[in-house]
Design a protein around this motif. Structure first.
Motif, PDB file in Angstrom:
ATOM      1  N   THR A   8       7.017   4.129  -5.241  1.00  0.00           N
ATOM      2  CA  THR A   8       7.491   3.302  -3.814  1.00  0.00           C
ATOM      3  C   THR A   8       9.098   3.357  -3.279  1.00  0.00           C
ATOM      4  OG1 THR A   8       6.219   1.269  -5.099  1.00  0.00           O
ATOM      5  CG2 THR A   8       7.337   0.925  -2.749  1.00  0.00           C
ATOM      6  N   ILE A  65      10.641  -1.352  -0.348  1.00  0.00           N
ATOM      7  CA  ILE A  65      10.508  -1.696  -1.022  1.00  0.00           C
ATOM      8  C   ILE A  65      11.175  -3.049   0.307  1.00  0.00           C
ATOM      9  CG2 ILE A  65      12.413  -3.132  -2.397  1.00  0.00           C
ATOM     10  CD1 ILE A  65      11.781  -0.385  -3.684  1.00  0.00           C
ATOM     11  N   ILE A 105       8.458  -5.307   1.953  1.00  0.00           N
ATOM     12  CA  ILE A 105       8.575  -6.840   1.420  1.00  0.00           C
ATOM     13  C   ILE A 105       8.972  -7.464   1.073  1.00  0.00           C
ATOM     14  CG2 ILE A 105       7.374  -6.996  -1.408  1.00  0.00           C
ATOM     15  CD1 ILE A 105       5.888  -4.152  -0.725  1.00  0.00           C
ATOM     16  N   HIS A 115      -1.253   1.970  -3.508  1.00  0.00           N
ATOM     17  CA  HIS A 115      -0.137   1.559  -4.437  1.00  0.00           C
ATOM     18  C   HIS A 115      -0.939   3.283  -4.827  1.00  0.00           C
ATOM     19  CE1 HIS A 115      -2.695   2.735  -8.361  1.00  0.00           C
ATOM     20  NE2 HIS A 115      -3.407   1.451  -7.419  1.00  0.00           N
ATOM     21  N   PRO A 142       2.462  -0.931  -1.928  1.00  0.00           N
ATOM     22  CA  PRO A 142       2.722  -2.445  -3.229  1.00  0.00           C
ATOM     23  C   PRO A 142       1.144  -1.975  -3.538  1.00  0.00           C
ATOM     24  CG  PRO A 142       2.210  -2.550  -0.938  1.00  0.00           C
ATOM     25  CD  PRO A 142       2.089  -1.669  -0.797  1.00  0.00           C
ATOM     26  N   GLY A 173       1.485  -7.333   1.004  1.00  0.00           N
ATOM     27  CA  GLY A 173       1.425  -6.150   0.353  1.00  0.00           C
ATOM     28  C   GLY A 173       0.587  -5.463   1.731  1.00  0.00           C
ATOM     29  N   GLY A 220       3.265  -4.337   3.755  1.00  0.00           N
ATOM     30  CA  GLY A 220       3.646  -3.278   2.980  1.00  0.00           C
ATOM     31  C   GLY A 220       3.389  -1.969   3.057  1.00  0.00           C
TER      32      GLY A 220
END
Lengths: 413, 145
Positions: A42, A47, A50, A231, A236, A288, A291
């Motif tokens: 990530t 990051i 989020i 992901h 995420p 999520g 993100g």
């Protein structure tokens, strides 16, 4: 889609600075992360996004009249539009947020479980992950539909020539992954979709492994359903999407009941909300979802052309280096027919032993059956070692892996 | 014949000679290679413990008042740990096997291999060794009655 922000110069060292985890040490060695097909790392940008949500505008979405709720709703829906644009879906409500690919597949399988009847046929490919096999088996058990398998060649490509023989007017569904997780094979999904449509069947493409490498255009593919996990795309965990054509999603019954997915509730009868809410019961993974949008932005900043060029170079180089080992066995197609994945074994050695020893030297490889046991059974092996690369990996890291493999192999033989 | 505690101490002593992980693993690989194999005919579905990553086979026999274990694994490092466990548990009285713990594995720096999430079959194997011992205990008790 090349956006105006795409990098002009692909500088992998600079890109690596975006990923704090790449500076970690594992067992006293610098981390070499080659398990990208399981999950990608990530970047700080995602990051931060989020963290920003939780620090500044965490609120439940859609029904709040207060400002914070409105801000969170706007960000969440903005993210849906980013994902819609990325996959070129016609409408934003054709993008449903899910917990990931597995959840997305289950929504479709469970829904079709209510339409199918005994004697109907569904076709799955031999290259599937268990998550694109088991939900359909469950559906077949429930309905009495028959599951047929499109087989694979020794080189890890599908036997496309056998598809015509499997398709008939009984075929209701075909489900294939865009890219195989165990071997990296890129499947000829456009042809499969056309052929399935010719007999009136619907097609679900599991795009989980393709999405980090290939930008699918759902309209151009004319695919009915396409599934993705965030992901694997620098986003995420615990969030993904189901794309579905509007009229098919409208026909499909809801998967879960609860808040958010209703239009009107009484004890006598409940009417369901329209798309996408019909399939988004309960408070979703708001951070999520937001993100995920940031991850899509990030990948566009890097540029999918740049990603492909760099990853192709890595997988070619790694293949050449691995071929230097006397007792190497490589599985899967040639470099130009797959993504940045290499599945391999050493004669007489167990993948678990290799994975355990190279981990001691800081290298993350995946070992085992990769949740694709039918492929392992085809090759009559318990598993493989899998190295899967991302655009932030380097040739130097491949050299480190080769040295570690040399040490491991020496210890084991 | 040494008891379980004495055998654990022996193993801890042996591993204390090693300076780094490579030496520990080389020793474990050697141990794995020297484990008495189970006869192929005993590598059956009944004797298998399926881990997601590696598989382990265990066979138990009751000899006098002791339980004798033979075991095997398809992965050599797993097999090395199997060899260590067998050395401690095999040829012991069932009641001692049931009571024994595996903390010594932490002490010799191999803790990660007994993690329940590692899916190599070893945690299930230890449960199985104890289950066999327990079964022999109740068999002994019923014979004595």
């Amino acid at each position: 889609m090349k956006t105006e922000t795409t990098l002009d110069v692909f500088d992998v060292d600079k890109i690596r600075d975006d990923f704090p985890i790449l500076k970690e040490e594992i067992n006293g060695y610098p981390l070499v992360y080659f398990d990208n097909a399981a999950t990608s790392q990530t970047p700080q940008q995602v990051i931060n996004c989020i963290s920003d949500y939780y620090s500044r505008y965490n609120a439940n979405i859609h029904r709040g009249v207060h400002t914070l709720s409105q801000t969170a709703t706007d960000a969440y829906e903005q993210s849906r539009i980013k994902i819609q644009n990325h996959f070129n879906a016609k409408r934003s409500h054709e993008i449903l947020f899910t917990a990931g690919t597995t959840h997305a597949i289950n929504i479709v399988a469970s829904g079709y479980g209510q339409f199918l009847k005994k004697g109907d046929e569904v076709i799955v490919s031999a290259l599937e992950h268990h998550s694109n096999i088991v939900p359909w088996q469950m559906m077949c058990e429930k309905t009495g539909a028959n599951l047929k398998v499109l087989p694979m060649h020794q080189d890890g490509m599908l036997k496309l020539e056998e598809l015509d023989g499997l398709l008939s007017d009984k075929t209701r569904m075909v489900f294939v992954n865009h890219v195989s997780n165990a071997l990296g094979s890129i499947n000829p999904i456009k042809t499969i979709i056309q052929k399935a449509h010719d007999v009136g069947a619907k097609v679900l493409i599991d795009g989980a492994q393709a999405a980090p490498h290939i930008q699918a255009d759902v309209q151009e593919l004319d695919v009915d359903f396409y599934t993705v996990s965030a992901h694997k795309m620098c986003g995420p965990t615990g969030v993904g999407i189901l794309y579905g054509k509007e009229h098919l999603l409208e026909e499909l019954p809801p998967y879960q009941g609860g808040g958010e997915m209703i239009s009107d509730v009484s004890f006598e009868k409940t009417t369901y909300a329209g798309l996408p809410h019909k399939f988004e019961a309960g408070t979703p993974n708001i951070a999520g979802g937001i993100g995920f949008g940031a991850a899509v932005d990030y990948l566009h900043k890097i540029g999918f052309d740049n990603i492909k060029e760099h990853e192709d170079e890595l997988v070619s180089y790694a293949t050449e280096r691995l071929k230097e080992f006397d007792k190497i066995i490589l599985y899967g197609p040639e470099v130009n027919r797959k993504t940045a994945v290499i599945s391999f074994n050493f004669e007489g050695l167990h993948s678990y032993d290799i994975g355990t020893l190279v981990d001691k030297m800081g290298i993350a490889l995946r070992t085992g059956h990769h949740c694709a046991q039918p492929i392992m059974k085809f090759y009559k092996i318990p598993g493989t070692v899998r190295a899967s690369f991302s655009f932030y990996n380097t040739k130097e890291e491949i050299d480190i892996m080769i040295k570690a493999l040399e040490r491991a192999v020496k210890m084991l033989y | 014949m040494s008891n379980i505690e004495e055998r654990k101490e022996e193993i801890i002593d042996e591993f204390s000679m090693f300076d780094d992980w490579m030496q520990r693993y080389e020793y474990m690989i050697d141990l794995g290679k020297s484990l008495p194999l189970i006869d192929e005919k005993y590598k059956t579905e009944d004797n298998i413990i399926k881990g997601c990553q590696s598989r382990v086979w265990v066979k138990a026999d009751h000899q006098d008042d002791k339980v004798v274990f033979k075991a095997d694994s398809d992965a050599i490092i797993t097999k090395g740990i199997v060899a260590i466990l067998i050395r401690v548990f095999s040829g012991q009285k069932p009641e001692d096997i049931v009571k024994a713990d595996t903390d010594f594995i932490d002490e010799i720096g191999l803790k990660e291999h007994l993690s329940p999430t590692r899916a190599n079959g070893l945690v299930s194997m230890i449960k199985q060794l104890k289950a066999y011992a327990l079964a022999y205990m109740s068999k002994d008790a019923s014979t004595q009655n």
